[in-house]
Design an enzyme around this catalytic site. Structure first.
Site, PDB file in Angstrom:
ATOM      1  N   PHE A 169       0.778  -1.071  -0.074  1.00 55.03           N
ATOM      2  CA  PHE A 169      -0.009  -0.125  -0.072  1.00 55.03           C
ATOM      3  C   PHE A 169       0.854   1.281   0.081  1.00 55.03           C
ATOM      4  O   PHE A 169       1.573   1.412   1.148  1.00 55.03           O
ATOM      5  CB  PHE A 169      -1.017  -0.157   1.017  1.00 55.03           C
ATOM      6  CG  PHE A 169      -2.057   1.066   1.224  1.00 55.03           C
ATOM      7  CD1 PHE A 169      -3.045   0.940   0.465  1.00 55.03           C
ATOM      8  CD2 PHE A 169      -1.716   2.399   1.618  1.00 55.03           C
ATOM      9  CE1 PHE A 169      -3.990   2.038   0.290  1.00 55.03           C
ATOM     10  CE2 PHE A 169      -2.357   3.640   1.306  1.00 55.03           C
ATOM     11  CZ  PHE A 169      -3.682   3.262   0.825  1.00 55.03           C
ATOM     12  N   ASP A 254       9.534   3.072   1.767  1.00 52.40           N
ATOM     13  CA  ASP A 254       8.405   3.612   2.181  1.00 52.40           C
ATOM     14  C   ASP A 254       8.175   3.675   3.673  1.00 52.40           C
ATOM     15  O   ASP A 254       7.328   2.622   4.003  1.00 52.40           O
ATOM     16  CB  ASP A 254       6.988   3.122   1.360  1.00 52.40           C
ATOM     17  CG  ASP A 254       5.854   3.997   1.474  1.00 52.40           C
ATOM     18  OD1 ASP A 254       6.041   4.833   2.665  1.00 52.40           O
ATOM     19  OD2 ASP A 254       4.773   4.038   0.872  1.00 52.40           O
ATOM     20  N   LYS A 283       2.667  11.289   7.039  1.00 49.34           N
ATOM     21  CA  LYS A 283       1.900  11.095   8.195  1.00 49.34           C
ATOM     22  C   LYS A 283       2.586  11.859   9.305  1.00 49.34           C
ATOM     23  O   LYS A 283       2.440  13.172   9.513  1.00 49.34           O
ATOM     24  CB  LYS A 283       1.924   9.677   8.336  1.00 49.34           C
ATOM     25  CG  LYS A 283       1.030   8.841   7.256  1.00 49.34           C
ATOM     26  CD  LYS A 283       0.561   7.638   7.872  1.00 49.34           C
ATOM     27  CE  LYS A 283      -0.044   6.619   6.694  1.00 49.34           C
ATOM     28  NZ  LYS A 283      -1.390   7.138   6.231  1.00 49.34           N
TER      29      LYS A 283
HETATM   30  C1  LIG Z   1       2.973   2.959   3.591  1.00 48.77           C
HETATM   31  C2  LIG Z   1       2.117   4.122   3.015  1.00 48.77           C
HETATM   32  N1  LIG Z   1       2.510   4.825   2.023  1.00 48.77           N
HETATM   33  C3  LIG Z   1       1.957   5.642   1.506  1.00 48.77           C
HETATM   34  C4  LIG Z   1       0.533   6.046   2.090  1.00 48.77           C
HETATM   35  C5  LIG Z   1      -0.192   7.163   1.264  1.00 48.77           C
HETATM   36  O1  LIG Z   1      -0.324   8.206   2.221  1.00 48.77           O
HETATM   37  P1  LIG Z   1      -1.533   9.314   1.959  1.00 48.77           P
HETATM   38  O2  LIG Z   1      -2.683   8.651   2.546  1.00 48.77           O
HETATM   39  O3  LIG Z   1      -0.951  10.469   2.722  1.00 48.77           O
HETATM   40  O4  LIG Z   1      -1.303   9.717   0.451  1.00 48.77           O
HETATM   41  C6  LIG Z   1       0.125   5.412   3.023  1.00 48.77           C
HETATM   42  C7  LIG Z   1      -0.936   5.551   3.817  1.00 48.77           C
HETATM   43  O5  LIG Z   1      -1.651   4.803   4.561  1.00 48.77           O
HETATM   44  C8  LIG Z   1       0.914   4.367   3.548  1.00 48.77           C
HETATM   45  O6  LIG Z   1       0.456   3.662   4.846  1.00 48.77           O
END
Ligand SMILES: Cc1ncc(COP(=O)(O)O)c(C=O)c1O
Length: 432
Positions: A169, A254, A283
């Site tokens: 994700f 990530d 976040k």
């Molecule tokens: C590992 C990871 N990458 C990217 C994102 C995407 O972040 P955003 O919702 O701020 O676009 C999330 C969101 O939950 C995430 O958990």
């Protein structure tokens, strides 16, 4: 039993105000019902929120419009690692609000250079590129990796590939959902962006087989959050690091959900002493106050970008930089990480005692847990509704999996309250 959801998004079996409903501690919930209705009437239904309407929050606790208090065990999907309205972070925001809030990147401002220097120091990297949402930072990492592939590695134009993991994700943009393996996230949103190869998560041999001369990057979550807090086998991350170095491929981590204290370390990669070529952060970087994301890498990678090739009106704005600097200062004390380790150990001890008593598995690290509920008992959604009725807010991921990720300011007593509520929910349903 499948939950039945009415037009307002409220589960009809636990409808607000019913005796089996949201909260037997209070008979007053007319404000909740009308606020849920008002929100649902004019909202695209891209979320299915629990029917709780939060009006105030402090630390690990929130209060709804009817005055009920809940322990927040989601923490904005880790965006609230330092708790709601952390005093030092709110003070940094307030101070900046009185000075300057937005300039665009057409001009510099006095928070920008210091923020980039602070984040470079925290990540141990030379350069930083700030954006806003997590997905934007992932898109940034993809663009930088491709350009690095063409300009530095010498991949033939238009042939760059990025290897990603099954169950990933990374956000919701059209390019990112192109390499999602979750049909809910992906179906109906094609045509898909090419250039991604998906391999099983945690399988080094599969990764090694997928990397070829067109591979510019391996993009992974060090722990997969949305997939259910999946921790890869020990040695996987260091194996990925080794493979990427040997094959001349960027390792892009990530750490949007796993990073900034959640696992008990500044980065989840730290657990294997692994340093990726690029960190993607988001976040918690915004302190639960403003959206702030960024990528960090050395100059040989991030230096490939030229003026005009990438950017964002709001990325790196003064308010975001001021709050993020306060976040970085907090992380540099090591206190949030230490709390995540100590209170997290308590959380995992208590949760592990429930395995075989309604839970089939518990995973995770620090103050982060993915728990699998025996699917014969209830779905994750049903569990989160029943926990809510007992004053605990948590969110399901898939099927019967719940994710617990409270703010790192929770106490052991808070954790006891949450796990006691979970135990009671499991016992109740086993007795039915
Ligand atoms: C590992 C990871 N990458 C990217 C994102 C995407 O972040 P955003 O919702 O701020 O676009 C999330 C969101 O939950 C995430 O958990």
């Amino acid at each position: 039993m499948t939950s039945v959801v009415n037009r307002t998004g409220v589960d009809s079996r636990t409808s607000v105000g019913s005796p089996t409903g949201v909260d037997s501690r209070s008979g007053v919930d007319s404000r909740t019902a009308s606020a849920v209705e008002a929100a649902e009437r004019h909202t695209a239904h891209n979320y299915h929120p629990l029917p709780v309407v939060i009006a105030e929050a402090e630390g690990a606790w929130v209060t709804d419009v009817d005055g009920r208090r809940y322990l927040d065990c989601l923490a904005g999907y880790s965006a609230l690692n330092f708790g709601h309205r952390h005093p030092g972070l709110v003070a940094a925001a307030r101070e900046q609000l009185d000075r300057v809030t937005l300039t665009s990147r057409a001009f510099l401002h006095d928070q920008f250079g210091p923020f980039c220097a602070d984040l470079a120091r925290l990540t141990g990297k030379e350069l930083v590129l700030p954006m806003n949402s997590g997905a934007e930072a992932v898109e940034t990492a993809i663009k930088v990796s491709r350009k690095w592939g063409y300009k530095v590695k010498g991949v033939p134009d238009g042939r760059a590939t990025i290897v990603v993991a099954d169950g990933n994700f990374h956000g919701r943009t059209t390019t990112i959902v192109s390499f999602s393996t979750d049909p809910e996230a992906r179906a109906d949103y094609g045509p898909y962006t090419p250039g991604f190869v998906v391999v099983p998560y945690g399988d080094l041999d599969a990764l090694a087989a997928a990397v070829d001369e067109t591979t510019v990057a391996v993009l992974l979550e060090p722990i997969q959050g949305e997939a259910g807090v999946l921790v890869p086998p020990r040695g996987y991350l260091s194996g990925v690091r080794r493979l990427c170095t040997e094959r001349g491929v960027l390792f892009v981590a990530d750490e949007i959900q796993s990073g900034l204290g959640r696992t008990g370390a500044t980065f989840a990669c730290d657990d294997e002493s692994v340093v990726p070529d690029m960190y993607i952060l988001g976040k918690a970087l915004g302190g639960g106050i403003v959206p702030v994301s960024a990528v960090a890498a050395n100059a040989d990678v991030l230096g490939v970008l030229r003026p005009g090739e990438h950017g964002s009106t709001f990325g790196g704005n003064p308010l975001a930089c001021a709050v993020a600097r306060a976040v970085i200062a907090l992380l540099e004390t090591g206190e949030p990480q230490a709390r995540a380790r100590e209170v997290g150990a308590h959380l995992h001890r208590r949760l592990n005692a429930l395995v075989g008593h309604g839970l089939t598995a518990v995973r995770g690290r620090g103050l982060w847990a993915g728990i699998d509920i025996d699917p014969a008992l209830m779905t994750g959604r049903e569990a989160s509704e029943r926990l809510m009725a007992r004053g605990v807010l948590a969110k399901d991921t898939h099927g019967s999996t719940l994710r617990l990720a409270p703010p790192l300011v929770v106490t052991e007593a808070d954790i006891d309250l949450a796990v006691d509520a979970l135990a009671a929910v499991l016992e109740d349903s086993a007795a039915q």
